[in-house]
Design a protein around this motif. Structure first.
Motif, mmCIF file in Angstrom:
data_model
loop_
_atom_site.group_PDB
_atom_site.id
_atom_site.type_symbol
_atom_site.label_atom_id
_atom_site.label_comp_id
_atom_site.label_asym_id
_atom_site.label_seq_id
_atom_site.Cartn_x
_atom_site.Cartn_y
_atom_site.Cartn_z
ATOM 1 N N HIS A 1 27.014 -5.576 5.069
ATOM 2 C CA HIS A 1 25.999 -4.863 5.841
ATOM 3 C C HIS A 1 26.325 -3.365 5.913
ATOM 4 O O HIS A 1 25.478 -2.520 5.650
ATOM 5 C CB HIS A 1 25.940 -5.483 7.248
ATOM 6 N N CYS B 1 22.959 -1.600 6.888
ATOM 7 C CA CYS B 1 23.173 -0.787 8.069
ATOM 8 C C CYS B 1 22.552 0.595 7.869
ATOM 9 O O CYS B 1 22.785 1.254 6.865
ATOM 10 C CB CYS B 1 24.669 -0.647 8.349
ATOM 11 N N PHE C 1 27.962 0.511 14.480
ATOM 12 C CA PHE C 1 27.095 1.639 14.138
ATOM 13 C C PHE C 1 25.686 1.441 14.687
ATOM 14 O O PHE C 1 25.119 2.333 15.296
ATOM 15 C CB PHE C 1 27.031 1.823 12.621
ATOM 16 N N CYS C 2 25.128 0.263 14.462
ATOM 17 C CA CYS C 2 23.726 0.067 14.839
ATOM 18 C C CYS C 2 23.525 -1.044 15.857
ATOM 19 O O CYS C 2 22.383 -1.357 16.196
ATOM 20 C CB CYS C 2 22.884 -0.198 13.587
ATOM 21 N N CYS D 1 27.846 -4.976 14.776
ATOM 22 C CA CYS D 1 28.072 -3.713 14.090
ATOM 23 C C CYS D 1 28.191 -2.588 15.111
ATOM 24 O O CYS D 1 27.348 -2.452 16.007
ATOM 25 C CB CYS D 1 26.907 -3.437 13.147
#
Ligand SMILES: [Zn+2]
Length: 74
Positions: A31, A42, A16-17, A14
């Motif tokens: 997610h 997420c 983003f994270c 991912c």
């Protein structure tokens, strides 16, 4: 997301994270979009990303339904 491991399409990282989801792009979209109970949600996905992933998940399941009903007709 991006592929965490080029030799393994099931591992998606991912963006983003930085969480690595095992189970492919579909799981990764769940997610990001906070859909389903099988994946960790997420914490850093933007609202726009959530909407986009949700939409593509809906389209994927719609396509699957259409395919199944067509197969039933045949
Ligand atoms: Zn994430």
């Amino acid at each position: 997301g991006s592929l965490a491991d080029v030799s393994n399409m099931d591992k998606v990282k991912c963006l983003f994270c930085n969480h690595v989801i095992i189970g492919g792009v579909y799981r990764h979209k769940q997610h990001v979009a906070h859909v389903g109970n099988f994946v960790a949600k997420c914490k850093k996905s933007s609202q726009e990303a959530k909407d986009r992933c949700k939409k593509s998940l809906e389209e994927a399941s719609k396509k699957r339904r259409e395919k199944t009903s067509r197969e039933l007709e045949l």
